[in-house]
Motif scaffolding. Structure first.
Motif, PDB file in Angstrom:
ATOM      1  N   VAL A 128     -27.390 -23.721 -20.226  1.00  0.00           N
ATOM      2  CA  VAL A 128     -27.415 -23.418 -18.788  1.00  0.00           C
ATOM      3  C   VAL A 128     -26.235 -24.114 -18.095  1.00  0.00           C
ATOM      4  O   VAL A 128     -25.533 -23.514 -17.280  1.00  0.00           O
ATOM      5  CB  VAL A 128     -28.759 -23.860 -18.153  1.00  0.00           C
ATOM      6  CG1 VAL A 128     -28.752 -23.611 -16.653  1.00  0.00           C
ATOM      7  CG2 VAL A 128     -29.925 -23.127 -18.807  1.00  0.00           C
ATOM      8  N   LYS A 132     -23.007 -22.360 -16.042  1.00  0.00           N
ATOM      9  CA  LYS A 132     -22.652 -22.701 -14.659  1.00  0.00           C
ATOM     10  C   LYS A 132     -21.221 -23.226 -14.571  1.00  0.00           C
ATOM     11  O   LYS A 132     -20.437 -22.811 -13.731  1.00  0.00           O
ATOM     12  CB  LYS A 132     -23.620 -23.742 -14.108  1.00  0.00           C
ATOM     13  CG  LYS A 132     -24.990 -23.167 -13.770  1.00  0.00           C
ATOM     14  CD  LYS A 132     -25.894 -24.259 -13.219  1.00  0.00           C
ATOM     15  CE  LYS A 132     -27.284 -23.700 -12.910  1.00  0.00           C
ATOM     16  NZ  LYS A 132     -28.280 -24.793 -12.819  1.00  0.00           N
ATOM     17  N   SER A 135     -18.398 -20.613 -15.281  1.00  0.00           N
ATOM     18  CA  SER A 135     -18.675 -19.300 -14.681  1.00  0.00           C
ATOM     19  C   SER A 135     -18.638 -18.183 -15.725  1.00  0.00           C
ATOM     20  O   SER A 135     -17.878 -17.221 -15.626  1.00  0.00           O
ATOM     21  CB  SER A 135     -17.782 -19.003 -13.475  1.00  0.00           C
ATOM     22  OG  SER A 135     -16.471 -19.460 -13.675  1.00  0.00           O
ATOM     23  N   LEU A 160     -32.206 -19.096 -17.808  1.00  0.00           N
ATOM     24  CA  LEU A 160     -30.918 -18.661 -17.250  1.00  0.00           C
ATOM     25  C   LEU A 160     -31.086 -17.853 -15.958  1.00  0.00           C
ATOM     26  O   LEU A 160     -30.100 -17.470 -15.342  1.00  0.00           O
ATOM     27  CB  LEU A 160     -30.154 -17.817 -18.278  1.00  0.00           C
ATOM     28  CG  LEU A 160     -29.502 -18.566 -19.444  1.00  0.00           C
ATOM     29  CD1 LEU A 160     -28.978 -17.579 -20.461  1.00  0.00           C
ATOM     30  CD2 LEU A 160     -28.369 -19.477 -18.956  1.00  0.00           C
ATOM     31  N   THR A 163     -29.054 -18.564 -12.824  1.00  0.00           N
ATOM     32  CA  THR A 163     -27.589 -18.525 -12.893  1.00  0.00           C
ATOM     33  C   THR A 163     -27.039 -17.131 -12.564  1.00  0.00           C
ATOM     34  O   THR A 163     -25.846 -16.979 -12.328  1.00  0.00           O
ATOM     35  CB  THR A 163     -27.083 -18.894 -14.305  1.00  0.00           C
ATOM     36  OG1 THR A 163     -27.499 -17.871 -15.210  1.00  0.00           O
ATOM     37  CG2 THR A 163     -27.622 -20.227 -14.766  1.00  0.00           C
TER      38      THR A 163
END
Ligand code: ZN
Length: 201
Positions: A128, A132, A135, A160, A163
């Motif tokens: 995760v 982040k 990107s 996830l 996100t």
């Protein structure tokens, strides 16, 4: 009568026959080859093995093997795809197929089936964080079509969610002509989870 094989050789044969795909017969052949080619084979093998033993560790971020004294490829900035696999062997299979050339995340196993304890030995929170931080645009779940693999995939999907990353999964449909009764649990589980609406005519 004492054994005709030197103790050291016997020991080496014993160790080598524990390797995957090798039995005592092929272990003996390998050992002979090593002894007969000390300089060209035995010496570099000993040195390389010592290096691997000393320096290769598992990256705490992506789960891949890395050299202890260098950065892992997962610390590179420029990637927007991550393929999630259960273990290194799976990654090597996908890599050698040439079908995917992006980055990997190696879980190091699966969650125990169904009502799982959500442990994070599987580096899920690290995944995760990677998504982040870099990107990442797509996470490809390539866990196996077993109950454990699919349970793990769903767990990762859940983690996830926030996100907003695109998550895709390897297609695992019912085999043509496969009777439900004779399907393995993994295929059945996967088929149920991926069911779509029935269109009537
Ligand atoms: Zn890494």
């Amino acid at each position: 009568m004492a054994g005709t094989i030197a103790k050291e050789i016997e020991e080496l044969i014993k160790i080598i026959s524990k390797l995957p795909g090798l039995g005592p017969k092929s272990a003996k052949r390998i050992v002979l080859k090593l002894i007969n080619n000390r300089e060209e084979l035995a010496k570099p093998l000993v040195n390389t093995l010592a290096q691997v033993y000393k320096n290769v560790i598992r990256c705490k971020v992506c789960g891949n093997f890395k050299s202890a004294n260098s950065n892992c490829t997962c610390s590179n900035k420029n990637y927007d795809q991550i393929c999630v696999v259960e273990n290194i062997a799976d990654m090597w299979v996908i890599q050698s197929s040439g079908i995917y050339k992006g980055h990997y995340h190696i879980l190091g196993g699966t969650l125990p089936s169904l009502e799982s304890k959500k442990n994070d030995e599987l580096l899920v929170s690290s995944l995760v964080a990677r998504v982040k931080k870099n990107s990442v645009k797509e996470v490809i779940l390539a866990t196996s079509a077993t109950i454990e693999g699919q349970t793990t995939a769903h767990y990762i999907q859940d983690c996830l969610k926030d996100t907003k990353v695109k998550i895709s999964k390897l297609a695992q449909g019912l085999p043509v002509g496969g009777e439900i009764e004779f399907l393995d649990d993994g295929t059945l589980f996967s088929a149920f989870k991926n069911r779509g609406p029935v269109v009537s005519d």
